[in-house]
Design an enzyme around this catalytic site. Sequence first.
Site, PDB file in Angstrom:
ATOM      1  CE  LYS A  74      -4.403   1.507   0.293  1.00  0.00           C
ATOM      2  NZ  LYS A  74      -3.992   2.597  -0.412  1.00  0.00           N
ATOM      3  CE  LYS A  98       3.518   6.940   6.829  1.00  0.00           C
ATOM      4  NZ  LYS A  98       3.016   7.870   5.455  1.00  0.00           N
ATOM      5  CE  LYS A 110       4.366   7.694  -0.861  1.00  0.00           C
ATOM      6  NZ  LYS A 110       3.891   8.437  -0.073  1.00  0.00           N
ATOM      7  CB  THR A 194      -3.362  13.035   6.053  1.00  0.00           C
ATOM      8  OG1 THR A 194      -3.379  12.236   5.626  1.00  0.00           O
ATOM      9  CG2 THR A 194      -1.353  13.471   7.026  1.00  0.00           C
ATOM     10  CG  ASN A 232      -5.486  16.541   1.842  1.00  0.00           C
ATOM     11  OD1 ASN A 232      -6.374  17.564   2.683  1.00  0.00           O
ATOM     12  ND2 ASN A 232      -5.141  15.325   1.519  1.00  0.00           N
ATOM     13  CB  SER A 359      -6.524   4.708   2.334  1.00  0.00           C
ATOM     14  OG  SER A 359      -6.080   5.660   1.712  1.00  0.00           O
TER      15      SER A 359
END
Length: 432
Positions: A74, A98, A110, A194, A232, A359
């Site tokens: 992910k 993470k 990523k 986030t 964001n 997510s």
Amino acid sequence: MSATTGEGTSLFDGVGARLEAAARVADVSNDTLERLRLPQSVLKVSVPVRMDDGSLRTFPGYRVRYDATRGPTKGGIRFHPRVNTDEVQSLAFWMTFKCACLDLPFGGAKGGVTVDAKQLSLAELERLSRKYIDQIADAIGPDVDIPAPDMYTNAMVMGWMVDEYATIKRARIPAVITGKPLALGGSLGRETATADGAFHVLKTLRPKLLQAGGSPSGDGNAPSVAIQGFGNAGARMAELLAHAGYRVVAASDSTRAVRFDEGLDVAALREAKSSDGELPADAGEEIDPEELLELEVDVLIPAALEDVITPDNADRVRARSILEVANGPVAAEADETLAANGVTVIPDILANAGGVTVSYFEWVQNRGGLRWSAQEVSDRLEEQMIRETENVWKIASECEVSLRTAAYALGLERISEAVDATGSAEAYRNGR
Ligand code: NAD
């Protein structure tokens, strides 16, 4: 432990040092450390785009899957001129930790394209996004690798990408990408996740840090915050903190930095940023963007790029704590100076994990054909962030290590459990 990617690139120059520190604290097998030396796969593609003027331009694109032992990988997709193999690998490595630190059933990945997205028209951006997915389509999937937004990509971009994936596969597969628009199976609460997660982390740690005599200050004044990167994550964080009684004394974006010691008008900044695309110069005193990092504040929040606090400026950082909303804003070589100066760093793999946590919720909803309410998402996020923040704090206090080392140690132990379960190293050692 040291590792190279085989291209002469030292991936663990920064992240390796942190892994080594965590390995000293965590109960971890040698198999795990060996497994984590190299990324599982590194895909480099070309992304040809027909520009509006009729010319063809080709951009380099990447997708790195670092480790998939705990589940499908992910990680976000970044469009930025600085994107390169080493950066994407480092970010994929961080994602692995993470997800493990938050106990999500995912490995880390990523992706990105080396492009200045701000120079593209909307139509060029759409063609770039669709072509990038076309080039990596064989390497992603809901049980394989699941992209999401990152810098200079957003829900709209994810919408194009999931639509392109549907065209390629001739089937609608929403769980392949998260951070989608709601109408295409996105989750409520994803856009703000986030910052919401970072806020829960700060809220959980603040009383503990105060009690431990560290930061933020408990002198009765409204605690002060400086935020680098009013995007964001940064802008939402500013809003939450202002609402919770913090003074946002400085903010910056890629155009400028503004300072106002009584507290910036966060709502006005957000409005100006969304209508003009940049922070208004008259919001306060305009300062050198570098100066923002050196202000004497309770909490410094880097929410833009990596490596903004380095050995060059670490000694000038006067914040009591740093909440790493960006990925990798503090270079590993700056850790020691900050610690020596009493600056508490709340590490990225915990602080900004709210995004990947929601997510995960989106992926669960897509796979189950479910729609959770905003309240359900928010409650689940709060519970997960607080639980894992408490776990990190426990390791940090019991082992007398930094929060960063504790967060890595927590992730490492979980990865190690999975590696050992797949490899049965213990059984071989015992001669069974
Ligand atoms: P974004 O593109 O919405 O915002 C980035 C902001 O940083 C923009 O306002 C831009 O103007 C500003 N910026 C760029 N260069 C700057 C500079 N040199 N100085 C000051 N400001 C600068 O991106 P975002 O989604 O808010 O992500 C920000 C950071 O948070 C990134 O490091 C990203 O990896 C990390 N992050 C984001 C998410 C997410 O879900 N959005 C999740 C985890 C981590």
